[in-house]
Design a protein around this motif. Sequence first.
Motif, PDB file in Angstrom:
ATOM      1  N   SER A  15       0.850  -1.198   0.000  1.00 29.88           N
ATOM      2  CA  SER A  15       0.000   0.000   0.000  1.00 29.88           C
ATOM      3  C   SER A  15       0.883   1.244   0.000  1.00 29.88           C
ATOM      4  O   SER A  15       2.109   1.151   0.185  1.00 29.88           O
ATOM      5  CB  SER A  15      -0.874   0.029   1.259  1.00 29.88           C
ATOM      6  OG  SER A  15      -0.049   0.249   2.388  1.00 29.88           O
ATOM      7  N   GLY A  16       0.216   2.390  -0.143  1.00 29.97           N
ATOM      8  CA  GLY A  16       0.949   3.644  -0.143  1.00 29.97           C
ATOM      9  C   GLY A  16       1.545   3.967   1.220  1.00 29.97           C
ATOM     10  O   GLY A  16       2.700   4.408   1.321  1.00 29.97           O
ATOM     11  N   ALA A  17       0.765   3.753   2.267  1.00 28.79           N
ATOM     12  CA  ALA A  17       1.269   4.048   3.607  1.00 28.79           C
ATOM     13  C   ALA A  17       2.499   3.192   3.898  1.00 28.79           C
ATOM     14  O   ALA A  17       3.489   3.658   4.474  1.00 28.79           O
ATOM     15  CB  ALA A  17       0.182   3.770   4.644  1.00 28.79           C
ATOM     16  N   ASN A  32       5.530   4.426   2.072  1.00 30.02           N
ATOM     17  CA  ASN A  32       6.116   5.569   2.771  1.00 30.02           C
ATOM     18  C   ASN A  32       6.849   5.130   4.035  1.00 30.02           C
ATOM     19  O   ASN A  32       7.878   5.714   4.389  1.00 30.02           O
ATOM     20  CB  ASN A  32       5.045   6.610   3.086  1.00 30.02           C
ATOM     21  CG  ASN A  32       4.629   7.367   1.831  1.00 30.02           C
ATOM     22  OD1 ASN A  32       5.430   7.523   0.904  1.00 30.02           O
ATOM     23  ND2 ASN A  32       3.395   7.830   1.783  1.00 30.02           N
ATOM     24  N   PHE A  47      -0.657  14.353   2.455  1.00 35.66           N
ATOM     25  CA  PHE A  47      -1.233  13.113   2.985  1.00 35.66           C
ATOM     26  C   PHE A  47      -0.275  11.976   2.654  1.00 35.66           C
ATOM     27  O   PHE A  47       0.112  11.801   1.499  1.00 35.66           O
ATOM     28  CB  PHE A  47      -2.615  12.831   2.369  1.00 35.66           C
ATOM     29  CG  PHE A  47      -3.248  11.609   2.970  1.00 35.66           C
ATOM     30  CD1 PHE A  47      -3.846  11.666   4.223  1.00 35.66           C
ATOM     31  CD2 PHE A  47      -3.225  10.384   2.312  1.00 35.66           C
ATOM     32  CE1 PHE A  47      -4.411  10.534   4.806  1.00 35.66           C
ATOM     33  CE2 PHE A  47      -3.788   9.252   2.880  1.00 35.66           C
ATOM     34  CZ  PHE A  47      -4.381   9.321   4.132  1.00 35.66           C
ATOM     35  N   HIS A  48       0.105  11.207   3.683  1.00 33.54           N
ATOM     36  CA  HIS A  48       1.065  10.125   3.452  1.00 33.54           C
ATOM     37  C   HIS A  48       0.597   8.777   3.970  1.00 33.54           C
ATOM     38  O   HIS A  48       1.384   7.827   3.999  1.00 33.54           O
ATOM     39  CB  HIS A  48       2.423  10.502   4.059  1.00 33.54           C
ATOM     40  CG  HIS A  48       3.015  11.739   3.447  1.00 33.54           C
ATOM     41  ND1 HIS A  48       3.420  11.794   2.124  1.00 33.54           N
ATOM     42  CD2 HIS A  48       3.238  12.983   3.946  1.00 33.54           C
ATOM     43  CE1 HIS A  48       3.882  13.007   1.848  1.00 33.54           C
ATOM     44  NE2 HIS A  48       3.772  13.753   2.931  1.00 33.54           N
ATOM     45  N   GLY A  49      -0.660   8.666   4.422  1.00 38.88           N
ATOM     46  CA  GLY A  49      -1.159   7.358   4.827  1.00 38.88           C
ATOM     47  C   GLY A  49      -1.551   7.316   6.291  1.00 38.88           C
ATOM     48  O   GLY A  49      -1.340   8.269   7.036  1.00 38.88           O
ATOM     49  N   GLU A  58       4.748  15.411  -1.835  1.00 42.22           N
ATOM     50  CA  GLU A  58       4.007  14.942  -3.012  1.00 42.22           C
ATOM     51  C   GLU A  58       4.227  15.998  -4.094  1.00 42.22           C
ATOM     52  O   GLU A  58       3.868  17.161  -3.886  1.00 42.22           O
ATOM     53  CB  GLU A  58       2.502  14.912  -2.722  1.00 42.22           C
ATOM     54  CG  GLU A  58       2.041  13.932  -1.683  1.00 42.22           C
ATOM     55  CD  GLU A  58       0.674  14.366  -1.135  1.00 42.22           C
ATOM     56  OE1 GLU A  58      -0.344  14.091  -1.794  1.00 42.22           O
ATOM     57  OE2 GLU A  58       0.625  14.986  -0.062  1.00 42.22           O
ATOM     58  N   GLU A  65      -4.764  14.319  -1.833  1.00 37.42           N
ATOM     59  CA  GLU A  65      -5.812  14.424  -0.813  1.00 37.42           C
ATOM     60  C   GLU A  65      -5.984  15.875  -0.376  1.00 37.42           C
ATOM     61  O   GLU A  65      -7.051  16.290   0.064  1.00 37.42           O
ATOM     62  CB  GLU A  65      -5.470  13.551   0.404  1.00 37.42           C
ATOM     63  CG  GLU A  65      -5.404  12.062   0.111  1.00 37.42           C
ATOM     64  CD  GLU A  65      -6.692  11.503  -0.460  1.00 37.42           C
ATOM     65  OE1 GLU A  65      -7.728  11.645   0.200  1.00 37.42           O
ATOM     66  OE2 GLU A  65      -6.662  10.928  -1.562  1.00 37.42           O
ATOM     67  N   ASP A  79       6.613  11.366  -2.727  1.00 39.82           N
ATOM     68  CA  ASP A  79       5.465  10.481  -2.568  1.00 39.82           C
ATOM     69  C   ASP A  79       4.638  10.595  -3.843  1.00 39.82           C
ATOM     70  O   ASP A  79       3.912  11.572  -4.048  1.00 39.82           O
ATOM     71  CB  ASP A  79       4.665  10.896  -1.328  1.00 39.82           C
ATOM     72  CG  ASP A  79       3.412  10.047  -1.126  1.00 39.82           C
ATOM     73  OD1 ASP A  79       2.952   9.439  -2.105  1.00 39.82           O
ATOM     74  OD2 ASP A  79       2.891  10.027   0.000  1.00 39.82           O
ATOM     75  N   VAL A 113       2.415   8.293  -4.723  1.00 35.97           N
ATOM     76  CA  VAL A 113       1.360   7.291  -4.551  1.00 35.97           C
ATOM     77  C   VAL A 113       0.123   7.661  -5.375  1.00 35.97           C
ATOM     78  O   VAL A 113      -0.478   6.811  -6.026  1.00 35.97           O
ATOM     79  CB  VAL A 113       1.021   7.123  -3.056  1.00 35.97           C
ATOM     80  CG1 VAL A 113      -0.278   6.355  -2.849  1.00 35.97           C
ATOM     81  CG2 VAL A 113       2.175   6.431  -2.335  1.00 35.97           C
ATOM     82  N   GLN A 114      -0.249   8.935  -5.373  1.00 37.85           N
ATOM     83  CA  GLN A 114      -1.451   9.349  -6.106  1.00 37.85           C
ATOM     84  C   GLN A 114      -1.119   9.911  -7.495  1.00 37.85           C
ATOM     85  O   GLN A 114      -1.853   9.703  -8.441  1.00 37.85           O
ATOM     86  CB  GLN A 114      -2.244  10.378  -5.288  1.00 37.85           C
ATOM     87  CG  GLN A 114      -3.567  10.718  -5.897  1.00 37.85           C
ATOM     88  CD  GLN A 114      -4.616  11.235  -4.908  1.00 37.85           C
ATOM     89  OE1 GLN A 114      -5.519  11.920  -5.285  1.00 37.85           O
ATOM     90  NE2 GLN A 114      -4.517  10.901  -3.642  1.00 37.85           N
ATOM     91  N   ALA A 169       1.954   3.490  -5.190  1.00 38.97           N
ATOM     92  CA  ALA A 169       0.941   2.464  -4.876  1.00 38.97           C
ATOM     93  C   ALA A 169      -0.219   2.719  -5.844  1.00 38.97           C
ATOM     94  O   ALA A 169       0.013   2.848  -7.043  1.00 38.97           O
ATOM     95  CB  ALA A 169       0.501   2.516  -3.421  1.00 38.97           C
ATOM     96  N   LYS A 170      -1.422   2.818  -5.338  1.00 42.57           N
ATOM     97  CA  LYS A 170      -2.626   3.147  -6.109  1.00 42.57           C
ATOM     98  C   LYS A 170      -2.625   2.556  -7.528  1.00 42.57           C
ATOM     99  O   LYS A 170      -2.861   1.373  -7.682  1.00 42.57           O
ATOM    100  CB  LYS A 170      -2.838   4.652  -6.127  1.00 42.57           C
ATOM    101  CG  LYS A 170      -3.302   5.170  -4.747  1.00 42.57           C
ATOM    102  CD  LYS A 170      -3.846   6.554  -4.832  1.00 42.57           C
ATOM    103  CE  LYS A 170      -4.337   7.084  -3.496  1.00 42.57           C
ATOM    104  NZ  LYS A 170      -5.636   6.568  -3.092  1.00 42.57           N
TER     105      LYS A 170
HETATM  106  C1  LIG Z   1      -0.014  10.814  -1.728  1.00 45.15           C
HETATM  107  C2  LIG Z   1      -0.486   9.639  -0.929  1.00 45.15           C
HETATM  108  N1  LIG Z   1       0.395   8.972  -0.167  1.00 45.15           N
HETATM  109  C3  LIG Z   1       0.027   7.903   0.556  1.00 45.15           C
HETATM  110  C4  LIG Z   1      -1.283   7.458   0.559  1.00 45.15           C
HETATM  111  C5  LIG Z   1      -1.655   6.264   1.355  1.00 45.15           C
HETATM  112  O1  LIG Z   1      -1.859   5.179   0.503  1.00 45.15           O
HETATM  113  P1  LIG Z   1      -2.659   3.897   1.009  1.00 45.15           P
HETATM  114  O2  LIG Z   1      -4.062   4.319   1.259  1.00 45.15           O
HETATM  115  O3  LIG Z   1      -2.514   2.903  -0.106  1.00 45.15           O
HETATM  116  O4  LIG Z   1      -1.996   3.446   2.258  1.00 45.15           O
HETATM  117  C6  LIG Z   1      -2.224   8.125  -0.229  1.00 45.15           C
HETATM  118  C7  LIG Z   1      -3.625   7.688  -0.237  1.00 45.15           C
HETATM  119  O5  LIG Z   1      -4.516   8.424  -0.585  1.00 45.15           O
HETATM  120  C8  LIG Z   1      -1.817   9.245  -0.992  1.00 45.15           C
HETATM  121  O6  LIG Z   1      -2.691   9.926  -1.752  1.00 45.15           O
END
Ligand SMILES: Cc1ncc(COP(=O)(O)O)c(C=O)c1O
Length: 439
Positions: A106-108, A111, A153-155, A206, A211, A239, A241-242, A269-270
């Motif tokens: 996952s993204g969290a 990170n 936002f990082h999780g 990011e 988010e 980051d 992830v998004q 992730a995502k």
């Molecule tokens: C930039 C960013 N980092 C980390 C995350 C966390 O990812 P996850 O929900 O897969 O843990 C998100 C989720 O929205 C995100 O947008």
Amino acid sequence: MSTGLPTLELFDRYVIPTYGRFGLRLARGSGCRIWDEDGREYLDFGAGIAVTSLGHGHPRVVERLRQQVGELVHTSNLYYTRPQGELAKRLVDIVGAPGKVFFCNSGAEANEALYKLSRKFGNEANGFHSPAGPHSNPDAPLRRGIVTMNGSFHGRTLGGIAATGQDKVKKGFEPMIEGYKHIPFNNIAALNEAAEDPNMVAVLLEPIQGEGGIHPASPEYLRAARTLCERRSMLLLFDEVQCGLGRTGDWNGWDTLAPDVKPDAVSWAKGIAGGFPLGAIWVSARPVQMRSGEVKPLCDLLGPGTHGTTFGGTPLICSGALEVLSIIEDEHLLENARVLGKHAADSLRALHSPWIAEVRAVGLLLGIELATDFATRCPLPAGKAPSVFMVERLHEVGLLTIPSGTHVLRWLPPLNVQAADVDEAVRLLSSVLASLPQP
Ligand SMILES: Cc1ncc(COP(=O)(O)O)c(C=O)c1O
């Protein structure tokens, strides 16, 4: 097998209520469309929050996964499996600089791997290696702080909520893990000032805050962050992830903003596997001066026994991700994201709606900022944010979108969305806006 209980009742009784869910009960999808349990159709412009990058049920992904399920699903990371190695190479090629990849779920979690990399770097290294620069210094002060951004936002892990620059995710979970210093995003002076703290070992950002409401970093900001991290021997962590892996119209979100800037490590992730749970980090191979005197690549700091996860990089998920990335290439979806992102942004701006304050767009990451006085002009149910109100009204007309904070609607359609879908979404939004009280 079925209990016969209605879906909402099952959730009410048996699912921990961490999410504020909308009332829709979704049952199946195809391409950009999704249907609920009653057979009602929706145009899916949320893509599971930027995840289903090829829409639902892309035939090539379905076939690849079907084959891989029959061949090999999981082995653990005690052994080598080919799809993980192939996917790692693909991701290194996407970054375009020597490095290595670690897989998680996952993204969290991706990170978390970046935080642990920063700890190792701050505890065991003096900084980047330079032949002319200072060599080992076992007595140099340890560095453990990470500079992160307001609105980020990082999780949802303990590390993730400490890193995140939004109070709402931290409430009730104090005390936070120490060491994260939050600064205003896109403010070069604040960044330089934060990095004066000798405890700081990394900057995490990011390139486009998702988010937080679709706020891109300025190219100058990314360049200033790179220069600063070089000068202070700090890690520059992106980051993605998004915003990464195609959504902005480039493989890397930062390439759309400032292609001359390269981070030291990236999290994804995502969209990486089109809907299957996969997270990953890329870490640069640039040489690092260890306190011990050794010089080694940054990507080898997390050595055997330092980090891991049972499900990270299974053959099933990695072959699915490889197929997703190949399809993005074969179907020219980076270009599609650029062209249709611009088409969507232009069409939204052309509405000239008094309810829309601004449209921010980078490829198919779109943020529609609602007017600040929305709630004074349109009576809302008590406690309902304008963004959530609008998302619900759009559900009524058959369009899925994602709220961001109180005033932003996000459009994150699949990367293979068509112009006709965009036009339909604009029409649906326009019809809802037209139904609001007119000035
Ligand atoms: C930039 C960013 N980092 C980390 C995350 C966390 O990812 P996850 O929900 O897969 O843990 C998100 C989720 O929205 C995100 O947008």
